[in-house]
Design a protein around this motif. Structure first.
Motif, short mmCIF file in Angstrom:
data_model
loop_
_atom_site.label_atom_id
_atom_site.label_comp_id
_atom_site.label_asym_id
_atom_site.label_seq_id
_atom_site.Cartn_x
_atom_site.Cartn_y
_atom_site.Cartn_z
N GLU A 67 -1.44 -13.82 1.99
CA GLU A 67 -1.83 -12.76 1.26
C GLU A 67 -2.88 -12.84 0.26
N GLU B 217 -1.24 -9.64 5.55
CA GLU B 217 -2.14 -8.57 5.22
C GLU B 217 -3.62 -8.93 5.38
N SER C 291 -6.18 -6.43 3.53
CA SER C 291 -5.76 -5.93 2.25
C SER C 291 -6.99 -6.31 1.43
N SER D 69 1.17 -9.13 9.53
CA SER D 69 1.81 -8.13 8.51
C SER D 69 0.64 -7.47 7.95
N SER D 70 0.80 -5.93 8.13
CA SER D 70 -0.20 -5.10 7.53
C SER D 70 0.27 -3.84 6.94
N HIS D 71 -0.51 -3.14 5.90
CA HIS D 71 -0.28 -1.70 5.52
C HIS D 71 -1.02 -0.92 6.35
#
Lengths: 317, 257
Positions: free
Chosen positions: A88, A165, A168, A195-197
């Motif tokens: 990240e 991420e 991001s 993984s991600s938002h």
């Protein structure tokens, strides 16, 4: 063979200086990812996503449980040569150029000089950094650093790629570029675990997702199955109805959203839609459309997280 | 062996962070000393050049080994550059050894250039070839061994503590280590059993940097014996191995939150 297998993985941290107390960052996680899958790992901040990835990358040790990548234990060096990882908000040695960084990584993977040079050039072109390859990384923008990070994760042509991420902090253009890169990797048959938002990216890229909250897995499965399971609802768009008719529709509707010339009326099933249609027809209104409600990943994410919070609150009280 | 690329990259980092710029200061110091001491007799002049040159080599080297050494691991964790590295097929002990030998390589280049500088300064003040120009090299080697020990000490502290505390502890050990022979002397003169045992234990545990100090004797035209050099090399090898083993043990257990 599975690309990733996580069994009962738990991680406790000890916090506090004088009064030490354990805090559970990851609670009994079980997860399986097949070869060639594109897997989205979702959750709000503090959900345990980065903790999971750090355990998989040997940056932290689990309290209990185990995980295997490509069927091998996490400390297997031959397995390590077959995976790639983008942390990240990656930060690399800023005194190096992108070319030097990739050469350095290639040496750690034990690639010979000719192969390292070839892969470095190929990757620099692929991530769009060929022109800036001899600039020091300290002069790179965030988007360029992210692309350099992706390139270093791909230097060994990995079978499984772990991305924490990856979108991001990127502007829309940067996000689009990284998304296209990941899509290309997925199309090549690589296993991508990220993984991600940014839910729209996950929705566009992933075959399966897992949703985490407060260290626990709260939902996992094929994206189409998870979203399909909540598509019983129907939404009718109606026009030419007055306030009194809208009040009448309230009895059958689960949700009514007024629109400029009518309303979007949401009902539970086919049976209710018949009542709605007859009321609208009687009132002299017009039916524009009836469609099944497809929950977006964002809706699902928000609902799962809030339901989870409610359950936790009830359990605590 | 993955140690080599890590070491070469650590060396490259030192070079690009302008660590070797200290050489300019060193040359200025030597030139200044040569001009200032031009009034003195030839034998005095060369003695002072050897003394100042080798002492500066030691001090500059110790400053580099402490200030760069304490950041070797800490910086990697703080800037999170270690994350993508440890995910690759790289053992943690290879990382530690690579960082250690990378800084040692920097110190080696630094020491060789400084020793060459001293030899050239001596060539200048002597007006030609003289045995003293060669005699400084064994002493320079002993200084380099001392710097390797100091780097291992700094690296050990860097693996578990903050840079400020690491620097403080490393300096503390450098001072104690320089005068550790006094601990043995003190142990021999005190009567109390507990204090005696404690002083003796400290003498053996703390680094005995006096083993590497031959600067004054070299200034007077002496050369360390082969026996002394062999013993110092053995001592450094054992002490460095113990320190690196402890560093690896600590580093193996660390969680990078």
């Amino acid at each position: 063979m599975l690309a990733l297998e996580i069994n009962n993985l738990t991680k406790d941290y000890t916090v506090g200086f004088w009064k030490k107390r354990p805090v559970r960052a990851l609670n009994d996680l079980n997860l399986q990812v097949g070869m060639g899958e594109s897997f989205g790992f979702l959750g709000p901040n503090g959900a345990g996503k980065t903790t999971t990835l750090k355990i998989l990358m040997r940056l932290i040790y689990p309290t209990t449980g185990e995980a295997k990548i490509l069927g091998c234990p996490l400390d297997d060096m031959q397995m390590r040569a077959r995976i790639g990882y983008l942390p990240e908000q990656p930060y690399f040695y800023d005194y190096l150029t992108a070319r030097e960084l990739l050469n350095y990584c290639a040496k750690i993977f034990g690639l010979n000089k000719a192969e390292a040079l070839k892969r470095t050039d190929d990757l620099l072109k692929r991530v769009g950094l060929f022109e800036a390859a001899d600039k020091q990384l300290r002069k790179y923008s965030k988007g360029m650093l992210q692309r350099a990070g992706l390139a270093q994760a791909l230097i060994n042509d990995p079978e499984v790629l772990f991305l924490d991420e990856p979108m991001s902090g990127l502007d829309p253009l940067g996000r689009r570029e990284v998304r296209d890169l990941i899509a290309a990797l997925r199309d090549q048959g690589k296993t991508v675990f990220f993984s991600s938002h940014v839910l729209s990216d996950v929705e566009a890229l992933c075959d399966r997702v897992a949703i985490m909250n407060k260290g626990c897995l709260i939902e996992s499965g094929k994206l189409s199955d998870i979203l399909k399971s909540r598509t019983n609802e129907l939404e009718a768009v109606v026009t030419g109805i007055d306030e009194a008719t809208l009040n009448e529709l309230q009895v059958f509707a689960t949700q009514i959203v007024p629109a400029p010339e009518g309303a979007h009326v949401r009902v539970q099933s086919d049976k209710e839609i018949e009542y709605v249609l007859s009321i609208v027809h009687r009132a002299g209104g017009r039916l524009v459309s009836v469609n099944p409600v497809r929950e977006s990943l964002e809706d699902l994410f928000v609902r799962e997280i809030s339901e989870n919070a409610k359950v936790a609150k009830q359990a605590a009280s | 062996m993955k140690v080599v690329p890590i070491a070469l990259n650590t060396f490259r980092e030192s070079v690009r962070d302008r660590v070797l710029y200290n050489l300019i200061l060193f040359v200025l110091l030597l030139v200044g000393a040569s001009i200032f001491l031009g009034e003195l007799s030839m034998s005095q002049e060369s003695k002072i050049i050897v003394d100042i040159g080798l002492s500066a080599m030691r001090i500059f080297g110790v400053l580099i080994s402490i200030f760069i050494g304490i950041g070797l691991v800490y910086k990697e964790i703080d800037k999170r550059t270690i994350y993508s590295l440890l995910a690759k097929p790289l053992h943690r002990h290879e990382f530690i050894l690579g960082k250690y030998f990378g800084l040692c390589l920097t110190l080696f280049v630094n020491s060789v250039v400084m020793a060459l500088g001293i030899s050239l300064a001596l060539l200048f003040v002597k007006g030609g070839a003289d045995p003293i120009q060669i005699k400084i090299w064994p002493t320079a080697y002993l200084i380099f061994l001392e710097l390797m020990v100091m780097t291992a000490i700094s690296l050990l502290f860097s693996s578990f503590s903050s840079p400020a505390l690491s620097a403080l502890l490393a300096f503390f050990l450098f001072i104690i280590g320089t005068f550790s022979a006094d601990l043995k002397l003190f142990a021999a003169t005190v009567g109390s059993g507990v204090v005696k045992v404690m002083c003796q234990a400290l003498y053996y545990v703390l680094p005995n940097l006096a083993n590497f100090n031959f600067i004054m004797a070299t200034a007077h035209g002496n050369t360390p014996s082969v026996g002394m050099m062999g013993a110092a090399t053995m001592y450094a090898a054992l002490y460095i191995s113990a320190l690196l083993a402890a560093t690896v043990m600590i580093f193996q257990r660390r969680n990078f939150k």
